[in-house]
Scaffold this active site. Structure first.
Site, PDB file in Angstrom:
ATOM      1  N   VAL A 103       0.836  -1.208   0.000  1.00 11.38           N
ATOM      2  CA  VAL A 103       0.000   0.000   0.000  1.00 11.38           C
ATOM      3  C   VAL A 103       0.873   1.260   0.000  1.00 11.38           C
ATOM      4  O   VAL A 103       0.369   2.372   0.116  1.00 11.38           O
ATOM      5  CB  VAL A 103      -0.938   0.012   1.245  1.00 11.38           C
ATOM      6  CG1 VAL A 103      -1.908  -1.157   1.218  1.00 11.38           C
ATOM      7  CG2 VAL A 103      -0.137   0.014   2.557  1.00 11.38           C
ATOM      8  N   ASP A 104       2.212   1.075  -0.137  1.00  6.25           N
ATOM      9  CA  ASP A 104       3.132   2.203   0.080  1.00  6.25           C
ATOM     10  C   ASP A 104       3.406   3.064  -1.148  1.00  6.25           C
ATOM     11  O   ASP A 104       4.070   4.109  -1.043  1.00  6.25           O
ATOM     12  CB  ASP A 104       4.470   1.684   0.665  1.00  6.25           C
ATOM     13  CG  ASP A 104       5.125   0.601  -0.209  1.00  6.25           C
ATOM     14  OD1 ASP A 104       4.950   0.638  -1.450  1.00  6.25           O
ATOM     15  OD2 ASP A 104       5.814  -0.276   0.349  1.00  6.25           O
ATOM     16  N   HIS A 119      -4.500  -4.239  -2.223  1.00  3.55           N
ATOM     17  CA  HIS A 119      -4.906  -3.869  -0.858  1.00  3.55           C
ATOM     18  C   HIS A 119      -5.010  -2.363  -0.667  1.00  3.55           C
ATOM     19  O   HIS A 119      -4.909  -1.871   0.458  1.00  3.55           O
ATOM     20  CB  HIS A 119      -3.942  -4.502   0.168  1.00  3.55           C
ATOM     21  CG  HIS A 119      -3.990  -6.005   0.172  1.00  3.55           C
ATOM     22  ND1 HIS A 119      -2.992  -6.800   0.693  1.00  3.55           N
ATOM     23  CD2 HIS A 119      -4.952  -6.863  -0.285  1.00  3.55           C
ATOM     24  CE1 HIS A 119      -3.325  -8.078   0.554  1.00  3.55           C
ATOM     25  NE2 HIS A 119      -4.491  -8.145  -0.045  1.00  3.55           N
ATOM     26  N   GLY A 187       8.835 -11.415  -2.470  1.00  2.00           N
ATOM     27  CA  GLY A 187       8.767 -10.731  -1.169  1.00  2.00           C
ATOM     28  C   GLY A 187       7.423 -10.845  -0.480  1.00  2.00           C
ATOM     29  O   GLY A 187       6.987  -9.905   0.177  1.00  2.00           O
ATOM     30  N   THR A 188       6.787 -12.004  -0.636  1.00  2.00           N
ATOM     31  CA  THR A 188       5.516 -12.203   0.082  1.00  2.00           C
ATOM     32  C   THR A 188       5.523 -13.545   0.785  1.00  2.00           C
ATOM     33  O   THR A 188       6.031 -14.533   0.233  1.00  2.00           O
ATOM     34  CB  THR A 188       4.286 -12.085  -0.854  1.00  2.00           C
ATOM     35  OG1 THR A 188       3.104 -12.426  -0.097  1.00  2.00           O
ATOM     36  CG2 THR A 188       4.376 -12.960  -2.085  1.00  2.00           C
ATOM     37  N   SER A 189       4.937 -13.572   2.001  1.00  4.87           N
ATOM     38  CA  SER A 189       4.849 -14.829   2.756  1.00  4.87           C
ATOM     39  C   SER A 189       3.821 -15.761   2.123  1.00  4.87           C
ATOM     40  O   SER A 189       3.724 -16.919   2.521  1.00  4.87           O
ATOM     41  CB  SER A 189       4.486 -14.536   4.213  1.00  4.87           C
ATOM     42  OG  SER A 189       3.263 -13.821   4.256  1.00  4.87           O
TER      43      SER A 189
END
Ligand code: BJW
Ligand code: ZN
Length: 244
Positions: A103-104, A119, A187-189
């Site tokens: 969301v950055d 998101h 870069g995601t779990s």
């Protein structure tokens, strides 16, 4: 230099449709904390007290304080080598979709164009009741939470647990996943759905699946190629391979 499988090297030369799913790990090297793991936000804060509709209804001020803290942090950070490598990938492939859970706004700041924000975006605000965007200033230190013309409370325009994802983003993301020849999960779990099901869908529909993450995830077992390390190190090396 990383070693890549022959099949992946060939796809880097020939693929036309490529999709990438990114998560908080891509922004970690810019100084934005991830959610899970030892240094993650959920170590210090409880998700259900901050990132749910119920939390906002119970204590909107606390939720706003948390978002103001994160907004401030994000306002001072810059894209890193991983973000810029993804811009180069977009320039290289004919049809490229960047699906992000972040969301950055750092992908846009780096120069990526075809971005689907699953998101939402932490810099935007909207009405809790009617969903109308809110452009005014937010200053919770002065007291009450600002209100919309309809009377609803203003909230950050992000997607909390239990909420539906924006239709345009989710439809576009599943279209891109269904038809990609090459899919990167970075870069995601890979724990939060429906985002986590996108790489699985892509693979089921014939895509070659590459995972780039600091540690193994539930996706590692089904990935055709799992590269464990920092996205800011690995993505630029993949861009180098394109140039060879
Ligand atoms: C590095 C690195 C470096 C670090 N380089 N790597 C199906 C099954 C089970 C549950 C569900 C399901 N469908 C829906 C659900 C419920 C729920 C869900 O998934 N729950 C699971 C947790 C169990 N999903 C939802 O509620 C979603 N809504 C929905 O589906 O609506 C319909 C529906 C509702 C109810 C029931 C059923 C259907 C909405 C999800 C919204 C998520 N929102 C958040 C907060 C956003 C706002 C904010 O920022 O405050 O989104 S939660 C948080 O997690 C945030 C992230 O986008 C999201 C994913 O996290 P991410 O990006 O993967 O980060 P991390 O920290 O988890 O991982 C980072 C990784 O990077 C780590 O692995 C590190 O190792 C790695 N790393 N440095 C490379 N330098
Ligand atoms: Zn409203």
């Amino acid at each position: 230099m990383i070693e890549l499988p022959e099949k992946l090297l060939k796809l880097l030369r020939t693929a036309k449709k490529v999709a990438v799913l990114t998560g908080a790990g891509v922004s970690a090297e810019s100084g934005v904390p991830t959610f899970r793991g030892d240094e993650g936000l959920w170590k210090k804060f409880r998700a259900e007290e901050l990132a749910t509709v119920e939390a906002f209804m119970r204590n909107s001020r606390l939720v706003w304080e948390w978002y103001m803290y994160r907004r401030e942090l994000i306002s001072s950070v810059k894209p890193n080598a991983g973000h810029y490598a993804l811009v180069e990938l977009e320039n290289h492939f004919e049809d490229f979709t960047l699906i992000t859970q972040n969301v950055d706004g750092l992908h846009r700041a780096a120069g990526s164009r075809n971005i689907l924000e699953l998101h939402g975006n932490i810099t935007r605000n909207k009405c809790f009741d009617c969903g109308q965007p809110f452009e005014g200033e937010i200053d919770i230190s002065r007291g009450d939470i600002p209100r919309c013309e309809c009377g609803g409370k203003i909230r950050p325009d992000v997607v909390w647990f239990g909420e539906l994802l924006p239709a345009h983003a989710i439809n576009g993301a599943f279209d891109a996943s269904d038809t990609a020849e090459l899919f990167f999960s970075v870069g995601t779990s890979a724990l939060v759905h429906p985002a986590a099901s996108m790489p699985v869908t892509a693979k089921r529909n014939g895509a070659y699946l590459v995972e780039i993450n600091r540690e193994p995830t539930p996706l590692s077992d089904i990935a055709d190629c799992a590269l464990h390390g920092k996205s800011g190190d690995i993505l630029p090396q993949i861009v180098e391979k394109l140039k060879e």
